[in-house]
Design a protein around this motif. Structure first.
Motif, PDB file in Angstrom:
ATOM      1  N   PRO A 163       0.838  -1.205   0.000  1.00 25.83           N
ATOM      2  CA  PRO A 163       0.000   0.000   0.000  1.00 25.83           C
ATOM      3  C   PRO A 163       0.870   1.251   0.000  1.00 25.83           C
ATOM      4  N   GLY A 164       0.436   2.278  -0.703  1.00 19.62           N
ATOM      5  CA  GLY A 164       1.238   3.490  -0.829  1.00 19.62           C
ATOM      6  C   GLY A 164       0.958   4.487   0.279  1.00 19.62           C
ATOM      7  N   GLY A 165       1.653   5.604   0.201  1.00 15.42           N
ATOM      8  CA  GLY A 165       1.429   6.680   1.157  1.00 15.42           C
ATOM      9  C   GLY A 165       2.006   6.420   2.529  1.00 15.42           C
ATOM     10  N   ILE A 166       3.056   5.597   2.616  1.00 15.94           N
ATOM     11  CA  ILE A 166       3.670   5.254   3.901  1.00 15.94           C
ATOM     12  C   ILE A 166       5.146   5.642   3.861  1.00 15.94           C
ATOM     13  N   HIS A 167       5.589   6.382   4.864  1.00 19.16           N
ATOM     14  CA  HIS A 167       6.983   6.828   4.944  1.00 19.16           C
ATOM     15  C   HIS A 167       7.573   6.404   6.287  1.00 19.16           C
ATOM     16  N   HIS A 168       8.882   6.206   6.295  1.00 19.87           N
ATOM     17  CA  HIS A 168       9.557   5.758   7.512  1.00 19.87           C
ATOM     18  C   HIS A 168      10.642   6.744   7.919  1.00 19.87           C
ATOM     19  N   ALA A 169      10.500   7.277   9.123  1.00 16.47           N
ATOM     20  CA  ALA A 169      11.498   8.156   9.706  1.00 16.47           C
ATOM     21  C   ALA A 169      12.402   7.339  10.623  1.00 16.47           C
ATOM     22  N   GLU A 170      13.391   7.992  11.205  1.00 21.53           N
ATOM     23  CA  GLU A 170      14.314   7.325  12.124  1.00 21.53           C
ATOM     24  C   GLU A 170      13.780   7.446  13.546  1.00 21.53           C
ATOM     25  N   PHE A 171      13.677   6.329  14.225  1.00 27.79           N
ATOM     26  CA  PHE A 171      13.190   6.290  15.598  1.00 27.79           C
ATOM     27  C   PHE A 171      14.084   7.139  16.491  1.00 27.79           C
ATOM     28  N   ASN A 172      13.468   7.927  17.365  1.00 30.90           N
ATOM     29  CA  ASN A 172      14.167   8.810  18.303  1.00 30.90           C
ATOM     30  C   ASN A 172      14.902   9.964  17.614  1.00 30.90           C
ATOM     31  N   ASN A 173      14.532  10.239  16.363  1.00 31.20           N
ATOM     32  CA  ASN A 173      15.132  11.355  15.628  1.00 31.20           C
ATOM     33  C   ASN A 173      13.998  12.256  15.139  1.00 31.20           C
ATOM     34  N   LEU A 174      13.728  13.307  15.895  1.00 30.16           N
ATOM     35  CA  LEU A 174      12.596  14.177  15.580  1.00 30.16           C
ATOM     36  C   LEU A 174      12.815  14.939  14.276  1.00 30.16           C
ATOM     37  N   ASP A 175      14.061  15.279  13.977  1.00 29.43           N
ATOM     38  CA  ASP A 175      14.342  15.997  12.735  1.00 29.43           C
ATOM     39  C   ASP A 175      13.949  15.171  11.511  1.00 29.43           C
ATOM     40  N   SER A 176      14.109  13.849  11.600  1.00 32.90           N
ATOM     41  CA  SER A 176      13.748  12.998  10.462  1.00 32.90           C
ATOM     42  C   SER A 176      12.242  12.987  10.225  1.00 32.90           C
ATOM     43  N   VAL A 177      11.468  13.207  11.297  1.00 36.28           N
ATOM     44  CA  VAL A 177      10.015  13.319  11.161  1.00 36.28           C
ATOM     45  C   VAL A 177       9.644  14.666  10.568  1.00 36.28           C
ATOM     46  N   LYS A 178      10.313  15.711  11.024  1.00 38.96           N
ATOM     47  CA  LYS A 178      10.055  17.055  10.505  1.00 38.96           C
ATOM     48  C   LYS A 178      10.291  17.120   8.997  1.00 38.96           C
ATOM     49  N   ALA A 179      11.227  16.320   8.512  1.00 41.20           N
ATOM     50  CA  ALA A 179      11.546  16.320   7.082  1.00 41.20           C
ATOM     51  C   ALA A 179      10.460  15.646   6.250  1.00 41.20           C
ATOM     52  N   LEU A 180       9.608  14.854   6.898  1.00 42.11           N
ATOM     53  CA  LEU A 180       8.588  14.095   6.171  1.00 42.11           C
ATOM     54  C   LEU A 180       7.172  14.604   6.384  1.00 42.11           C
ATOM     55  N   ILE A 181       6.912  15.197   7.531  1.00 39.91           N
ATOM     56  CA  ILE A 181       5.529  15.517   7.887  1.00 39.91           C
ATOM     57  C   ILE A 181       5.021  16.716   7.082  1.00 39.91           C
ATOM     58  N   LEU A 208       8.833  11.614  21.991  1.00 35.17           N
ATOM     59  CA  LEU A 208       7.383  11.430  21.957  1.00 35.17           C
ATOM     60  C   LEU A 208       6.651  12.753  22.159  1.00 35.17           C
ATOM     61  N   LYS A 209       7.182  13.599  23.036  1.00 34.96           N
ATOM     62  CA  LYS A 209       6.561  14.915  23.226  1.00 34.96           C
ATOM     63  C   LYS A 209       6.645  15.736  21.941  1.00 34.96           C
ATOM     64  N   GLY A 210       7.754  15.594  21.245  1.00 37.78           N
ATOM     65  CA  GLY A 210       7.915  16.285  19.975  1.00 37.78           C
ATOM     66  C   GLY A 210       6.954  15.778  18.919  1.00 37.78           C
ATOM     67  N   LEU A 211       6.729  14.469  18.893  1.00 41.37           N
ATOM     68  CA  LEU A 211       5.762  13.908  17.955  1.00 41.37           C
ATOM     69  C   LEU A 211       4.363  14.443  18.225  1.00 41.37           C
ATOM     70  N   ARG A 212       4.011  14.545  19.499  1.00 42.64           N
ATOM     71  CA  ARG A 212       2.703  15.078  19.857  1.00 42.64           C
ATOM     72  C   ARG A 212       2.538  16.495  19.302  1.00 42.64           C
ATOM     73  N   GLN A 213       3.570  17.311  19.472  1.00 43.09           N
ATOM     74  CA  GLN A 213       3.499  18.696  19.003  1.00 43.09           C
ATOM     75  C   GLN A 213       3.441  18.762  17.481  1.00 43.09           C
ATOM     76  N   LEU A 214       4.232  17.936  16.815  1.00 44.66           N
ATOM     77  CA  LEU A 214       4.221  17.921  15.352  1.00 44.66           C
ATOM     78  C   LEU A 214       2.862  17.506  14.810  1.00 44.66           C
ATOM     79  N   CYS A 215       2.246  16.515  15.450  1.00 48.56           N
ATOM     80  CA  CYS A 215       0.918  16.080  15.017  1.00 48.56           C
ATOM     81  C   CYS A 215      -0.099  17.204  15.212  1.00 48.56           C
ATOM     82  N   ASP A 216      -0.025  17.873  16.341  1.00 47.22           N
ATOM     83  CA  ASP A 216      -0.942  18.985  16.601  1.00 47.22           C
ATOM     84  C   ASP A 216      -0.756  20.096  15.569  1.00 47.22           C
ATOM     85  N   ASP A 217       0.496  20.395  15.247  1.00 45.83           N
ATOM     86  CA  ASP A 217       0.788  21.483  14.322  1.00 45.83           C
ATOM     87  C   ASP A 217       0.369  21.154  12.892  1.00 45.83           C
ATOM     88  N   ASN A 218       0.286  19.851  12.572  1.00 44.36           N
ATOM     89  CA  ASN A 218       0.012  19.445  11.195  1.00 44.36           C
ATOM     90  C   ASN A 218      -1.323  18.727  11.024  1.00 44.36           C
TER      91      ASN A 218
END
Length: 404
Positions: A163-181, A208-218
């Motif tokens: 299935p498409g639309g799936i991306h993988h960031a680096e665990f415990n690396n918030l910057d890698s999530v910021k690059a994808l979200i 995890l706190k950073g992920l929460r904020q990124l999800c809220d922001d996006n």
């Protein structure tokens, strides 16, 4: 009824070869002890891979199972049932959740979570917002959708196209999530608070706190896969409490039924509205028998003395394994939380986790692997301290033989 004796060899004759079980066949269990066909005893630090949360044949679970089995087992989802309603209310009362969906396994709970995330975004923001961000080395199940969201390519090999639309960031690396979200495209971020199959790797609290904020922001939903870390495993009912980060969706299975197949997806009332009548379902999900057993598990595990006891047992087991590692040069660290621990093999023993598992069986102790470099421990949450001591002694005997 007399039945013909069976042997391990029969597996190769009649079973699909997707598993490679050991040579012993356990036939009886009590507490944290297991006996095989020959009457040989083992101390169980596997816990059915974090499933038998109250050990084998716990009297309370056996009693509830017998009681409910004499009432009603299963109804179609055209109707509801009392055990399912009671369990759902308990889970809502004791967690952030306001709504619950029941299934049979962790993969099914995650499938429901991922479908809900996409459906929610589709209804509120449109079809372009469908992408899911997960993490390398994650594991979320073996259905095509969940194995695609999981971050281990070996489990997807030969089953493409995924299935498409799936991306993988680096665990415990918030910057890698910021690059994808993306606010326009990301519908959810999916994470295990403690990666189980990925080597018993805990998330950093700030991550995890950073992920929460990124999800809220996006405008994305945060999904916690607590299939392995939930139901008291960390010394908290669910690990999100330990981190102080509340997800929008949480999945639970494994220990929820104490060995009986049952799973749950927990979420908010707002998100739950997107799975309206006919959008998703499960024939066996929420059956009365499974929910009655799970109710007893939650009622038992959520007691403060049980959760406190998990933390005490964790320290004893963690220290014992670290001491073994230091004495024999086999472990570089013991990580994890509560009674989900990973003993990381030193460089000399990298790739040899299966050898330690086999040596342990020879000495009468059952342990797990989390990849080729980590020995995983996930015993009963109420394992007696004397059984921990016996397991440590047996495992050290195995280490001595292996390293001789």
């Amino acid at each position: 009824m007399n039945r013909e004796p069976v042997s391990r060899e029969l597996f190769d004759e009649v079973m699909v070869p997707n598993y490679a079980p050991g040579n012993i066949i356990p036939v009886r269990g009590e507490g944290s002890r297991v006996w095989d066909q020959d009457g040989r005893e083992f101390v169980d630090l596997q816990g059915g891979i974090a499933v038998t949360s109250l050990g084998h044949c716990h009297p309370g679970l056996v009693g509830v199972l017998q009681e409910q089995s004499e009432k009603i087992w299963h109804l179609s989802n055209v109707m509801t049932n009392e055990p399912a309603l009671r369990l759902a209310k308990t889970l809502c009362d004791q967690t952030f959740a306001e709504r619950v969906f029941f299934a049979n396994s962790g993969a099914e709970a995650n499938e429901a979570a991922f479908k809900l995330a996409r459906r929610y975004a589709w209804e509120h923001y449109g079809p372009e917002k469908h992408e899911i961000i997960s993490f390398t080395n994650s594991f979320h199940g073996r259905t095509l959708f969940t194995v695609s969201v999981g971050g281990q390519a070996k489990y997807l090999e030969g089953f493409e196209p995924a299935p498409g639309g799936i991306h993988h960031a680096e665990f415990n690396n918030l910057d890698s999530v910021k690059a994808l979200i993306s606010k326009e495209k990301t519908c959810a971020v999916v994470v295990e608070p403690i990666q189980g199959e990925g080597g018993v790797m805990p998330a950093d609290p700030d991550f995890l706190k950073g992920l929460r904020q990124l999800c809220d922001d996006n405008n994305a939903l945060l999904v916690f896969d607590e299939v392995q870390s939930g139901v008291g495993r960390t010394g908290y009912l669910y690990a999100y409490e330990m981190y102080g980060v509340v997800p929008d969706i949480l999945t639970s299975a494994k220990g929820l039924g104490g060995g009986f197949p049952v799973a749950a997806m927990l979420t908010t009332a707002k998100a739950a509205k997107s799975l309206g009548v006919g959008t998703h379902g499960s024939t066996y999900g929420g059956n009365a028998l499974a929910c009655a057993v799970a109710q007893k598990v939650i009622d038992t595990v959520s007691q403060p003395d049980i959760l406190k006891g998990v933390k005490a047992r964790s320290e004893k087991l963690r220290k014992g394994m670290m001491d073994i590692g230091e004495r024999h040069g086999v472990f570089s660290e013991v990580r994890g939380a509560g009674l989900l621990l990973g003993c990381v093999l030193t460089e000399q023993w990298q790739g040899k986790a299966k050898d330690f598992l086999s040596a342990g069986l020879d000495e009468g102790v059952m342990v797990l692997m989390a990849g080729a470099n980590v020995i995983r421990l996930a015993p009963s949450l109420i394992i007696p301290e004397s059984d921990i001591e016996e397991a440590l002694a047996r495992f050290e005997a195995a280490v001595i033989k292996l390293t001789a």
